[in-house]
Design a protein around this motif. Structure first.
Motif, PDB file in Angstrom:
ATOM      1  N   ASN A 214       0.827  -1.206   0.000  1.00 42.41           N
ATOM      2  CA  ASN A 214       0.000   0.000   0.000  1.00 42.41           C
ATOM      3  C   ASN A 214       0.862   1.258   0.000  1.00 42.41           C
ATOM      4  O   ASN A 214       0.571   2.233  -0.685  1.00 42.41           O
ATOM      5  N   LEU A 215       1.901   1.197   0.792  1.00 46.17           N
ATOM      6  CA  LEU A 215       2.804   2.333   0.909  1.00 46.17           C
ATOM      7  C   LEU A 215       3.439   2.656  -0.436  1.00 46.17           C
ATOM      8  O   LEU A 215       3.468   3.812  -0.866  1.00 46.17           O
TER       9      LEU A 215
ATOM     10  N   GLU B  44       2.399   1.783  -3.413  1.00 45.90           N
ATOM     11  CA  GLU B  44       1.381   2.247  -4.353  1.00 45.90           C
ATOM     12  C   GLU B  44       1.111   3.732  -4.147  1.00 45.90           C
ATOM     13  O   GLU B  44       0.991   4.503  -5.098  1.00 45.90           O
ATOM     14  N   PHE B  45       1.042   4.106  -2.892  1.00 47.91           N
ATOM     15  CA  PHE B  45       0.796   5.509  -2.579  1.00 47.91           C
ATOM     16  C   PHE B  45       1.968   6.383  -2.996  1.00 47.91           C
ATOM     17  O   PHE B  45       1.785   7.484  -3.530  1.00 47.91           O
TER      18      PHE B  45
ATOM     19  N   VAL C 139       1.832   7.264  -6.572  1.00 48.02           N
ATOM     20  CA  VAL C 139       0.880   8.343  -6.835  1.00 48.02           C
ATOM     21  C   VAL C 139       1.505   9.707  -6.536  1.00 48.02           C
ATOM     22  O   VAL C 139       1.456  10.635  -7.348  1.00 48.02           O
ATOM     23  N   ILE C 140       2.107   9.800  -5.367  1.00 47.06           N
ATOM     24  CA  ILE C 140       2.701  11.066  -4.932  1.00 47.06           C
ATOM     25  C   ILE C 140       3.834  11.493  -5.855  1.00 47.06           C
ATOM     26  O   ILE C 140       3.870  12.622  -6.359  1.00 47.06           O
TER      27      ILE C 140
ATOM     28  N   ALA D 282       3.016  12.591  -9.460  1.00 42.31           N
ATOM     29  CA  ALA D 282       2.500  13.959  -9.508  1.00 42.31           C
ATOM     30  C   ALA D 282       3.607  14.967  -9.236  1.00 42.31           C
ATOM     31  O   ALA D 282       3.687  16.020  -9.884  1.00 42.31           O
TER      32      ALA D 282
ATOM     33  N   ARG E 136       5.024  17.844 -11.863  1.00 43.11           N
ATOM     34  CA  ARG E 136       5.017  19.261 -11.528  1.00 43.11           C
ATOM     35  C   ARG E 136       6.427  19.840 -11.599  1.00 43.11           C
ATOM     36  O   ARG E 136       6.631  20.979 -12.033  1.00 43.11           O
TER      37      ARG E 136
ATOM     38  N   ASN F 203       5.145  22.395  -4.744  1.00 45.00           N
ATOM     39  CA  ASN F 203       4.021  22.313  -3.817  1.00 45.00           C
ATOM     40  C   ASN F 203       4.512  21.641  -2.531  1.00 45.00           C
ATOM     41  O   ASN F 203       4.750  20.437  -2.514  1.00 45.00           O
ATOM     42  N   PRO F 204       4.637  22.413  -1.465  1.00 43.24           N
ATOM     43  CA  PRO F 204       5.236  21.869  -0.234  1.00 43.24           C
ATOM     44  C   PRO F 204       4.479  20.694   0.342  1.00 43.24           C
ATOM     45  O   PRO F 204       5.006  19.935   1.135  1.00 43.24           O
ATOM     46  N   ARG F 205       3.236  20.551  -0.061  1.00 44.92           N
ATOM     47  CA  ARG F 205       2.417  19.462   0.443  1.00 44.92           C
ATOM     48  C   ARG F 205       3.017  18.105   0.075  1.00 44.92           C
ATOM     49  O   ARG F 205       2.963  17.161   0.844  1.00 44.92           O
ATOM     50  N   PHE F 206       3.606  18.011  -1.100  1.00 46.69           N
ATOM     51  CA  PHE F 206       4.210  16.756  -1.521  1.00 46.69           C
ATOM     52  C   PHE F 206       5.327  16.354  -0.569  1.00 46.69           C
ATOM     53  O   PHE F 206       5.464  15.190  -0.191  1.00 46.69           O
TER      54      PHE F 206
ATOM     55  N   VAL G  17       3.962  15.145   2.978  1.00 44.45           N
ATOM     56  CA  VAL G  17       3.424  13.794   2.964  1.00 44.45           C
ATOM     57  C   VAL G  17       4.528  12.777   2.713  1.00 44.45           C
ATOM     58  O   VAL G  17       4.547  11.702   3.318  1.00 44.45           O
TER      59      VAL G  17
ATOM     60  N   GLN H 183       6.331  11.996   5.829  1.00 45.43           N
ATOM     61  CA  GLN H 183       5.540  11.167   6.731  1.00 45.43           C
ATOM     62  C   GLN H 183       5.640   9.692   6.382  1.00 45.43           C
ATOM     63  O   GLN H 183       5.739   8.847   7.268  1.00 45.43           O
TER      64      GLN H 183
END
Lengths: 247, 247
Positions: A104-105, A107-108, A111-112, A115, A119, A169-172, A175, A178
DNA sequence: GGAATGTCGATTGTCGACAATTTCCTTGAC
DNA sequence: GTCAAGGAAATTGTCGACAATCGACATTCC
């Protein structure tokens, strides 16, 4: 958020000899909590505390020579990094990893990072590209010098971190940080991961090439392939580990 | 991680009249920390504490009739939900929102939810679809009953939460919960957001249709369009707000 | 007048002690 | 021998007190 890992195996472009502006290097203004958190994180990532094991607040506080309060806060900090898990009235436990969770990790992460790299290329990677190249050479250095696996994993993760950092985008980045620790935890558990670390470092080249060429699709494909390969490899290895310990 | 919001404006498929299994509703085994966190979160989301404002531990502890320790822990919890910000030796502050941050947030949400809905459709949405339909009717109910904005926002966010929940990869839900609160914070700040709440609810229909049809591409496009529209609308409104307060 | 320095009130940081809860071992009945 | 109830030990949860630190204002020196 707290940056857990110690900056080893990362490429640092800053001038190491003389600081131009101030004559003193700023001494760390970390509180006790951060230092405890770093120590704990290091112990967990080094495998000195096994996943699933309980973290006794009193014991840790005693060992570190502090009271329980900063230990608790540090543990809460580590919880949001996915390194420890908290259960009410039960206390803190080292995050346990399963092959399913690892899958799962990954796969996630795909995705991250897909993107993020899209960008990065779209907004221009002039500043990030040299950092990536530097970190790649660091990857080669670590591999060829036969450094230990923790070092290799950290160098690898830092490469991917740079991509998220450069995305704009600092959000990337938030996350990524984390989930990065959890990934590292899984990798450390496997122990010996890469048969050929040098060859492993090489697989980063296509990513850099695509970014340098400004080809978004190629970059996305490259990162997709790179992480996808790691995913199957890591999960496969981990499943082996699981089968061995509990048949 | 802590689930912050109180479950209002969410569709609950369970029988509301008589509980089948147990004759008593399980009394909350939440610790003091969770209750403090919920109270704090509610106060922040309701706008009773302004973004950027400092959170005095002593004052909160006094008001709630507890000591500072649980307040600190609760604040740390809220930090990982993006509701408050922590500065060493300065304490906790309500997370301040900017239009730029909101824009980043929405961009990130698009990435997450695109992937989540794709996975949802790919793995089959039999269980999630009725929940989505139920939540949609809840959206209509809230809109037509003229409920307050907090209610509307929560109903909307819960719809999107269901998509992440149904994706099958729990990581999507975790991350969504983390960023959802920040989004809500921004929406609440704007105050009056949707001119026509009913019409706003309608825009969820294409998403459900695409999922029901099992058309992955259409579903991704639908969610992309839906969130994209909200993004431009919200950020535009918020920029107006910024210009008004600091010209 | 202006910049650097000293002082003060308020707030956070840390601590040790006690209360509440869980866990595990003992004890007893069947 | 198995299982349940009870209690002791260990651990977490909460608290009030004290130390450390910060920002702001007053003061001093040029």
């Amino acid at each position: 958020m707290l940056s857990i890992w110690t900056p080893t195996a990362v490429f640092d472009p800053s001038n190491p000899t003389a600081s131009k502006k101030s004559r003193f290097q700023p001494l760390s203004r970390d509180g006790l909590v951060d230092r405890v958190a770093n120590l704990l994180a290091e112990a967990i990532m080094a495998g000195r505390i096994r996943p699933g094991a309980p973290l006794s607040e009193s014991a840790i506080a005693r060992d570190m020579g502090v009271s329980r309060a900063p230990v608790r806060e540090a543990a809460r900090l580590l919880e949001s990094s996915g390194l420890v898990e908290y259960r009410t009235n039960r206390g803190f436990f080292v995050q346990s990893v399963s092959s399913a969770a690892l899958d799962n990790l990954y796969e996630f992460r795909i995705v991250i990072e897909r993107a993020a790299i899209a960008r990065l290329v779209a907004t221009g990677a002039e500043e990030t590209l040299p950092l990536l190249r530097g970190q790649l050479s660091e990857l080669y250095r670590v591999a060829d010098a036969g450094e230990d696996m923790v070092c290799q994993v950290e160098a690898d993760m830092h490469f991917h971190r740079l991509i998220c950092q450069g995305s704009g985008n600092p959000r990337f980045l938030t996350v990524f940080d984390q989930i990065a620790n959890e990934t590292k935890l899984g990798l450390i558990l496997i122990g010996r991961l890469y048969d050929d670390a040098h060859r492993m470092a090489e697989t980063h080249e296509p990513i850099i090439d695509a970014i340098a060429a400004g080809d978004t699709d190629a970059a996305v494909d490259a990162i997709d392939y790179h992480i996808g390969t790691a995913r199957t490899l890591v999960c496969q290895q981990f499943r082996l580990l699981e089968d061995k310990s509990a048949p």
